[in-house]
Design a protein around this motif. Structure first.
Motif, PDB file in Angstrom:
ATOM      1  N   UNK A  60      27.349  24.046  -3.264  1.00 30.78           N
ATOM      2  CA  UNK A  60      27.486  24.297  -4.706  1.00 30.78           C
ATOM      3  C   UNK A  60      26.630  23.320  -5.498  1.00 30.78           C
ATOM      4  N   UNK A  61      26.702  22.032  -5.121  1.00 32.07           N
ATOM      5  CA  UNK A  61      25.931  21.007  -5.835  1.00 32.07           C
ATOM      6  C   UNK A  61      24.432  21.244  -5.682  1.00 32.07           C
ATOM      7  N   UNK A  62      23.985  21.628  -4.472  1.00 34.60           N
ATOM      8  CA  UNK A  62      22.557  21.865  -4.232  1.00 34.60           C
ATOM      9  C   UNK A  62      22.040  23.017  -5.088  1.00 34.60           C
ATOM     10  N   UNK A  63      22.795  24.111  -5.137  1.00 31.59           N
ATOM     11  CA  UNK A  63      22.376  25.277  -5.926  1.00 31.59           C
ATOM     12  C   UNK A  63      22.331  24.937  -7.412  1.00 31.59           C
ATOM     13  N   UNK A  64      23.379  24.280  -7.908  1.00 34.69           N
ATOM     14  CA  UNK A  64      23.436  23.972  -9.341  1.00 34.69           C
ATOM     15  C   UNK A  64      22.417  22.914  -9.737  1.00 34.69           C
ATOM     16  N   UNK A  65      22.109  21.978  -8.839  1.00 37.59           N
ATOM     17  CA  UNK A  65      21.034  21.018  -9.097  1.00 37.59           C
ATOM     18  C   UNK A  65      19.704  21.745  -9.282  1.00 37.59           C
ATOM     19  N   UNK A  66      19.458  22.739  -8.426  1.00 36.59           N
ATOM     20  CA  UNK A  66      18.215  23.509  -8.491  1.00 36.59           C
ATOM     21  C   UNK A  66      18.114  24.252  -9.826  1.00 36.59           C
ATOM     22  N   UNK A  67      19.202  24.915 -10.210  1.00 41.01           N
ATOM     23  CA  UNK A  67      19.221  25.673 -11.460  1.00 41.01           C
ATOM     24  C   UNK A  67      19.059  24.738 -12.659  1.00 41.01           C
ATOM     25  N   UNK A  68      19.775  23.607 -12.633  1.00 45.63           N
ATOM     26  CA  UNK A  68      19.740  22.669 -13.749  1.00 45.63           C
ATOM     27  C   UNK A  68      18.353  22.134 -14.045  1.00 45.63           C
ATOM     28  N   UNK A  69      17.520  22.038 -13.008  1.00 43.09           N
ATOM     29  CA  UNK A  69      16.173  21.497 -13.195  1.00 43.09           C
ATOM     30  C   UNK A  69      15.309  22.365 -14.101  1.00 43.09           C
ATOM     31  N   UNK A  70      15.658  23.631 -14.246  1.00 43.51           N
ATOM     32  CA  UNK A  70      14.855  24.552 -15.055  1.00 43.51           C
ATOM     33  C   UNK A  70      15.332  24.645 -16.508  1.00 43.51           C
ATOM     34  N   UNK A  71      16.347  23.864 -16.873  1.00 43.81           N
ATOM     35  CA  UNK A  71      16.981  24.052 -18.178  1.00 43.81           C
ATOM     36  C   UNK A  71      16.415  23.196 -19.307  1.00 43.81           C
ATOM     37  N   UNK A  72      15.427  22.379 -19.041  1.00 44.20           N
ATOM     38  CA  UNK A  72      14.879  21.564 -20.123  1.00 44.20           C
ATOM     39  C   UNK A  72      13.749  20.668 -19.652  1.00 44.20           C
ATOM     40  N   UNK A  73      12.992  20.113 -20.626  1.00 47.16           N
ATOM     41  CA  UNK A  73      11.871  19.223 -20.308  1.00 47.16           C
ATOM     42  C   UNK A  73      11.849  17.969 -21.175  1.00 47.16           C
ATOM     43  N   UNK A  74      12.829  17.819 -22.061  1.00 49.00           N
ATOM     44  CA  UNK A  74      12.812  16.704 -23.005  1.00 49.00           C
ATOM     45  C   UNK A  74      12.898  15.357 -22.302  1.00 49.00           C
ATOM     46  N   UNK A  75      13.783  15.251 -21.305  1.00 49.57           N
ATOM     47  CA  UNK A  75      13.929  13.999 -20.565  1.00 49.57           C
ATOM     48  C   UNK A  75      12.645  13.678 -19.807  1.00 49.57           C
ATOM     49  N   UNK A  76      11.991  14.701 -19.260  1.00 53.39           N
ATOM     50  CA  UNK A  76      10.734  14.501 -18.520  1.00 53.39           C
ATOM     51  C   UNK A  76       9.675  13.870 -19.407  1.00 53.39           C
ATOM     52  N   UNK A  77       9.573  14.341 -20.642  1.00 53.89           N
ATOM     53  CA  UNK A  77       8.573  13.789 -21.563  1.00 53.89           C
ATOM     54  C   UNK A  77       8.931  12.359 -21.979  1.00 53.89           C
ATOM     55  N   UNK A  78      10.226  12.059 -22.071  1.00 54.70           N
ATOM     56  CA  UNK A  78      10.639  10.680 -22.368  1.00 54.70           C
ATOM     57  C   UNK A  78      10.188   9.742 -21.257  1.00 54.70           C
ATOM     58  N   UNK A  79      10.382  10.161 -20.001  1.00 54.92           N
ATOM     59  CA  UNK A  79       9.977   9.339 -18.851  1.00 54.92           C
ATOM     60  C   UNK A  79       8.461   9.136 -18.843  1.00 54.92           C
ATOM     61  N   UNK A  80       7.709  10.206 -19.101  1.00 58.82           N
ATOM     62  CA  UNK A  80       6.247  10.090 -19.064  1.00 58.82           C
ATOM     63  C   UNK A  80       5.708   9.215 -20.194  1.00 58.82           C
ATOM     64  N   UNK A  81       6.501   9.016 -21.244  1.00 51.75           N
ATOM     65  CA  UNK A  81       6.081   8.170 -22.370  1.00 51.75           C
ATOM     66  C   UNK A  81       6.449   6.696 -22.194  1.00 51.75           C
ATOM     67  N   UNK A  82       7.097   6.344 -21.100  1.00 50.39           N
ATOM     68  CA  UNK A  82       7.604   4.985 -20.912  1.00 50.39           C
ATOM     69  C   UNK A  82       6.487   3.948 -20.801  1.00 50.39           C
ATOM     70  N   UNK A  83       5.446   4.262 -20.029  1.00 49.19           N
ATOM     71  CA  UNK A  83       4.333   3.323 -19.868  1.00 49.19           C
ATOM     72  C   UNK A  83       3.026   4.046 -20.181  1.00 49.19           C
ATOM     73  N   UNK A  84       1.966   3.268 -20.397  1.00 54.53           N
ATOM     74  CA  UNK A  84       0.646   3.835 -20.726  1.00 54.53           C
ATOM     75  C   UNK A  84      -0.394   3.290 -19.755  1.00 54.53           C
ATOM     76  N   UNK A  85      -0.414   3.825 -18.524  1.00 58.82           N
ATOM     77  CA  UNK A  85      -1.383   3.324 -17.543  1.00 58.82           C
ATOM     78  C   UNK A  85      -2.794   3.766 -17.887  1.00 58.82           C
ATOM     79  N   UNK A  86      -3.792   3.006 -17.446  1.00 56.41           N
ATOM     80  CA  UNK A  86      -5.187   3.420 -17.691  1.00 56.41           C
ATOM     81  C   UNK A  86      -5.536   4.647 -16.852  1.00 56.41           C
ATOM     82  N   UNK A  87      -6.604   5.331 -17.239  1.00 48.55           N
ATOM     83  CA  UNK A  87      -7.030   6.496 -16.476  1.00 48.55           C
ATOM     84  C   UNK A  87      -7.587   6.069 -15.123  1.00 48.55           C
TER      85      UNK A  87
END
Length: 333
Positions: free
Chosen positions: A46-73
């Motif tokens: 049950x947890x595995x299936x719901x974890x999979x589904x939950x991953x498709x429900x948003x992207x706001x947290x992902x963008x917060x994580x990507x904004x944490x640091x500013x590495x060079x190219x």
């Protein structure tokens, strides 16, 4: 060279996602298993299936994580991201080995910040403070308080009901609350890996800041955390399900419902990558305290608290050491 490093970063990020899954599998299912509402195998599925589904429900947290640091190219920036991931994985494995439900979220952010500081590149301290540090301290208190209040309400509402009948009903209801908790875990934690992969793609110049997350990134992160969850986390499950306090079905339902509500609110409203571990553990302690405060094994809670406090600096330190080693080996500028 850059493409090879990006592939390596993506692979390591998915390994982190996998370790996050088995490290945090207990978050969603420990209370249901400990109350015998679900068998371990059914609960993990049950947890595995719901974890999979939950991953498709948003992207706001992902963008917060990507904004944490500013590495060079280029390869230097990708090495910084890689070092951050390795620091987070190392801390995940250490706390998993000792059965401590520490935060994979804070291990990841701590790792990224540690490697960035070691490299002398920019850290978005506003994002770290507002989206990580403040929620890190506030969310456990909110979960504890809500857990305590919700359980008091349940005790009052069902005060005249048959104990046997009520517990049987809550045992069934725990299937729903466990699913909601697992969905929230996928929503929160899979996005953190998506954010790191997106950061690597940005650093390598393979996507633009204005573009959304590629579908393959979302699918890969969802699959990795789901597979990790299916692998289980029995050491941590024992700590969360029984060592803090022996839960009954009503308290298990209350803890899972409160934790899931906090996860959804922070993901959609605050856009903060909070710790699912902190949230469910605090909720468990909150509902347990309604028996009496001495019923909670505060010695175990103290050990968990120490792991919480150490996570950010420990993961950051490992990441910094990893960066310096990579810099020496690959002769980075």
């Amino acid at each position: 060279m850059d493409l090879a490093i990006i592939i390596a970063v993506v692979v390591v990020a998915l390994v982190f996602d996998y370790t996050n899954g088995f490290h945090d599998a207990a978050n969603a299912i420990a209370t249901s298993v400990s109350t015998r509402a679900l068998t371990p195998r059914v609960a993990l599925f049950l947890a595995a299936v719901m974890n999979f589904v939950g991953a498709f429900l948003g992207q706001k947290v992902a963008h917060t994580v990507s904004d944490t640091i500013s590495p060079p190219d280029g390869s230097h920036g990708l090495t910084i991201v890689m070092a951050g991931l390795l620091g987070a994985i190392a801390w995940n494995l250490i706390t998993w080995y000792f059965g401590l439900p520490s935060s994979s979220s804070h291990a990841l952010i701590g790792g990224l910040v540690g490697s960035a500081l070691a490299a002398g590149v920019g850290v978005s301290w506003d994002t770290v403070v507002e989206k990580v540090v403040i929620p890190m301290f506030v969310s456990p208190f909110v979960a504890f308080g809500l857990g305590f209040a919700v359980m008091l309400a349940i005790m009052w509402i069902f005060r005249r009901s048959s104990q046997h009948k009520a517990m049987r009903g809550f045992r069934v209801a725990q299937t729903i609350s466990a699913a909601a908790m697992a969905l929230g875990h996928g929503l929160q934690d899979a996005q953190k890996t998506m954010g790191v992969i997106f950061l690597a793609l940005l650093t390598g110049g393979y996507v633009a800041e204005s573009e959304g997350l590629p579908f393959w990134v979302i699918f890969a992160a969802a699959a990795a955390i789901s597979l990790g969850t299916w692998s289980g986390g029995w050491r941590i499950m024992r700590t969360l399900g029984r060592r803090i306090i022996h839960l009954d079905p009503a308290r298990g339902f209350a803890a899972e419902s409160v934790a899931a509500s906090v996860l959804y609110t922070t993901a959609y409203v605050v856009e903060a990558p909070i710790s699912t571990t902190h949230t469910i553990t605090s909720a468990v302690m909150g509902v347990g305290a309604t028996k009496r405060f001495s019923a909670v094994r505060w010695g175990v809670a103290k050990s968990i608290l120490m792991a919480w406090v150490l996570t950010f600096p420990a993961a950051g330190s490992v990441a910094a050491l990893t960066y310096w080693l990579c810099k020496y080996v690959f002769q980075l500028p």
